[in-house]
Design a protein around this motif. Structure first.
Motif, PDB file in Angstrom:
ATOM      1  N   ALA A  55     -51.776 -48.751  80.137  1.00 24.61           N
ATOM      2  CA  ALA A  55     -51.298 -47.367  80.207  1.00 24.61           C
ATOM      3  C   ALA A  55     -49.779 -47.268  80.137  1.00 24.61           C
ATOM      4  CB  ALA A  55     -51.797 -46.715  81.495  1.00 24.61           C
ATOM      5  N   LEU A  56     -49.061 -48.225  80.735  1.00 24.10           N
ATOM      6  CA  LEU A  56     -47.603 -48.136  80.767  1.00 24.10           C
ATOM      7  C   LEU A  56     -47.006 -48.302  79.372  1.00 24.10           C
ATOM      8  CD1 LEU A  56     -46.826 -50.101  84.052  1.00 24.10           C
ATOM      9  CD2 LEU A  56     -47.123 -47.642  83.710  1.00 24.10           C
ATOM     10  N   PHE A  57     -47.532 -49.240  78.609  1.00 22.53           N
ATOM     11  CA  PHE A  57     -47.056 -49.413  77.240  1.00 22.53           C
ATOM     12  C   PHE A  57     -47.350 -48.167  76.407  1.00 22.53           C
ATOM     13  CE2 PHE A  57     -47.418 -54.168  77.884  1.00 22.53           C
ATOM     14  CZ  PHE A  57     -46.052 -54.383  77.811  1.00 22.53           C
ATOM     15  N   TYR A  58     -48.544 -47.636  76.558  1.00 23.24           N
ATOM     16  CA  TYR A  58     -48.944 -46.482  75.754  1.00 23.24           C
ATOM     17  C   TYR A  58     -48.140 -45.241  76.137  1.00 23.24           C
ATOM     18  CZ  TYR A  58     -52.147 -43.859  72.765  1.00 23.24           C
ATOM     19  OH  TYR A  58     -52.677 -43.103  71.752  1.00 23.24           O
ATOM     20  N   GLN A  59     -47.841 -45.099  77.427  1.00 22.28           N
ATOM     21  CA  GLN A  59     -47.004 -43.992  77.871  1.00 22.28           C
ATOM     22  C   GLN A  59     -45.603 -44.085  77.275  1.00 22.28           C
ATOM     23  OE1 GLN A  59     -47.098 -44.047  82.151  1.00 22.28           O
ATOM     24  NE2 GLN A  59     -49.286 -43.563  82.240  1.00 22.28           N
ATOM     25  N   ASP A  60     -45.066 -45.301  77.233  1.00 22.92           N
ATOM     26  CA  ASP A  60     -43.738 -45.500  76.644  1.00 22.92           C
ATOM     27  C   ASP A  60     -43.737 -45.092  75.177  1.00 22.92           C
ATOM     28  OD1 ASP A  60     -42.698 -46.402  79.010  1.00 22.92           O
ATOM     29  OD2 ASP A  60     -42.871 -48.527  78.502  1.00 22.92           O
ATOM     30  N   LEU A  61     -44.800 -45.460  74.468  1.00 22.38           N
ATOM     31  CA  LEU A  61     -44.884 -45.104  73.053  1.00 22.38           C
ATOM     32  C   LEU A  61     -44.965 -43.589  72.872  1.00 22.38           C
ATOM     33  CD1 LEU A  61     -45.151 -46.375  70.169  1.00 22.38           C
ATOM     34  CD2 LEU A  61     -47.607 -45.994  70.406  1.00 22.38           C
ATOM     35  N   ASN A  62     -45.760 -42.935  73.693  1.00 22.13           N
ATOM     36  CA  ASN A  62     -45.889 -41.483  73.595  1.00 22.13           C
ATOM     37  C   ASN A  62     -44.575 -40.775  73.934  1.00 22.13           C
ATOM     38  OD1 ASN A  62     -48.582 -41.389  72.764  1.00 22.13           O
ATOM     39  ND2 ASN A  62     -49.334 -41.562  74.863  1.00 22.13           N
ATOM     40  N   LYS A  63     -43.819 -41.324  74.884  1.00 24.02           N
ATOM     41  CA  LYS A  63     -42.510 -40.750  75.208  1.00 24.02           C
ATOM     42  C   LYS A  63     -41.578 -40.872  74.014  1.00 24.02           C
ATOM     43  CE  LYS A  63     -42.616 -41.549  80.213  1.00 24.02           C
ATOM     44  NZ  LYS A  63     -42.017 -42.327  81.336  1.00 24.02           N
ATOM     45  N   ALA A  64     -41.646 -42.018  73.321  1.00 22.90           N
ATOM     46  CA  ALA A  64     -40.810 -42.213  72.142  1.00 22.90           C
ATOM     47  C   ALA A  64     -41.168 -41.207  71.056  1.00 22.90           C
ATOM     48  CB  ALA A  64     -40.961 -43.634  71.624  1.00 22.90           C
ATOM     49  N   LYS A  65     -42.466 -40.922  70.932  1.00 24.19           N
ATOM     50  CA  LYS A  65     -42.910 -39.948  69.931  1.00 24.19           C
ATOM     51  C   LYS A  65     -42.394 -38.553  70.266  1.00 24.19           C
ATOM     52  CE  LYS A  65     -47.266 -40.174  68.723  1.00 24.19           C
ATOM     53  NZ  LYS A  65     -48.730 -40.322  68.847  1.00 24.19           N
ATOM     54  N   GLU A  66     -42.331 -38.223  71.554  1.00 19.52           N
ATOM     55  CA  GLU A  66     -41.919 -36.880  71.973  1.00 19.52           C
ATOM     56  C   GLU A  66     -40.405 -36.706  72.003  1.00 19.52           C
ATOM     57  OE1 GLU A  66     -43.707 -36.516  75.761  1.00 19.52           O
ATOM     58  OE2 GLU A  66     -45.775 -36.403  75.013  1.00 19.52           O
ATOM     59  N   GLN A  67     -39.686 -37.778  72.355  1.00 27.21           N
ATOM     60  CA  GLN A  67     -38.258 -37.647  72.607  1.00 27.21           C
ATOM     61  C   GLN A  67     -37.374 -38.123  71.463  1.00 27.21           C
ATOM     62  OE1 GLN A  67     -37.586 -39.718  76.297  1.00 27.21           O
ATOM     63  NE2 GLN A  67     -39.056 -38.461  77.433  1.00 27.21           N
ATOM     64  N   THR A  68     -37.932 -38.783  70.466  1.00 22.54           N
ATOM     65  CA  THR A  68     -37.134 -39.273  69.342  1.00 22.54           C
ATOM     66  C   THR A  68     -37.787 -38.835  68.030  1.00 22.54           C
ATOM     67  OG1 THR A  68     -38.299 -41.382  69.025  1.00 22.54           O
ATOM     68  CG2 THR A  68     -36.607 -41.307  70.739  1.00 22.54           C
ATOM     69  N   ASN A  69     -37.069 -39.061  66.963  1.00 27.83           N
ATOM     70  CA  ASN A  69     -37.601 -38.729  65.641  1.00 27.83           C
ATOM     71  C   ASN A  69     -38.081 -39.970  64.901  1.00 27.83           C
ATOM     72  OD1 ASN A  69     -35.179 -39.967  65.153  1.00 27.83           O
ATOM     73  ND2 ASN A  69     -34.442 -38.423  63.693  1.00 27.83           N
ATOM     74  N   PHE A  70     -38.414 -41.017  65.679  1.00 28.72           N
ATOM     75  CA  PHE A  70     -38.800 -42.283  65.057  1.00 28.72           C
ATOM     76  C   PHE A  70     -39.999 -42.123  64.134  1.00 28.72           C
ATOM     77  CE2 PHE A  70     -41.618 -46.025  65.250  1.00 28.72           C
ATOM     78  CZ  PHE A  70     -40.831 -46.921  64.536  1.00 28.72           C
TER      79      PHE A  70
END
Length: 246
Positions: A55-70
């Protein structure tokens, strides 16, 4: 040059300019105690039957999707190059994010026929057996490990349900001599075992003749704390290159 099983593959392969390549950096400090807290951290993944991911890895990825334009940037690149293969690579936890990113991109129907290739180096376990099986159905994975690496052994196999995806390529010889600690791939032959696991119903075994079969690795935090360079084996060298020094 490296030998994979009975075949030789050139390490300085020249990729086409149309290939889309992305690299993910790993961590520089390792604390096993953070992994010992992960007993209930496997959560349902929206892909694959009964797949669960850390869950922690997946949460980090979702945060990146929401907070960056990667992801938006990657969509733009792929749309501009409709015939490009997607090649990703990462070291230790960076390898986890490389795989998760490839899976997220693969979910987009516009890219379902794209070839997604991931080269992971020193990757920890981060999902259950069903998730590992799902990974191998979606992408082409070269999971590169090396002798004496602690990170690839955690969380302990099947502890809390964790499992590695395939296929593993194991550097059996300890290449930690001074002449190999450089930032240039040498042309020497290096023995790398292709470690295919036995297929089961819904998952694939890890091959006990490779990294998981090492019985001389002490993965206790006390052993890790004995040295200031606890991640050195995880950092390489891989084919003559030490991660973080180039």
């Amino acid at each position: 040059m490296a030998i994979f099983a009975n075949k030789a593959y050139c390490l300085d392969k020249k990729y086409h300019f149309t290939d889309a390549i992305q690299a993910f950096r790993g961590q520089s400090k390792f604390d096993k105690r953070n992994w010992d807290k992960r007993k209930n951290q496997l959560k349902r993944y929206s892909g694959g039957q009964r797949s669960k991911v850390d869950a922690l890895f997946y949460q980090d990825l979702n945060k990146a999707k929401e907070q960056t334009n990667f992801f938006e940037y990657f969509f733009q690149v792929l749309n501009e190059h409709p015939f490009a293969d997607v090649i990703m690579t990462g070291h230790n936890v960076g390898a986890v994010y490389a795989i998760l990113t490839a899976l997220e991109l693969k979910k987009n129907l516009a890219y379902k026929n794209r070839k997604f290739i991931v080269y992971s180096f020193g990757q920890p376990r981060f999902g259950n057996r069903n998730f590992s099986f799902y990974i191998n159905k979606q992408i082409i994975l070269y999971r590169i490990t090396r002798v004496k690496d602690i990170v690839t052994q955690i969380p302990v196999l099947d502890e809390y349900g964790y499992w590695h995806p395939q296929t593993e390529f194991w550097i059996e010889k300890d290449e930690t001599s001074e002449e190999n600690n450089n930032c240039e791939c040498n042309n020497d032959f290096l023995l790398v075992w292709e470690c295919k696991g036995k297929k089961r119903i819904g998952y694939i075994d890890e091959n006990e003749e490779c990294s998981i079969g090492q019985n001389n690795i002490d993965i206790s935090q006390d052993n890790i704390d004995k040295t200031d360079n606890e991640l050195f084996s995880n950092r390489g060298p891989y084919f003559g290159v030490v991660m973080g020094e180039c």
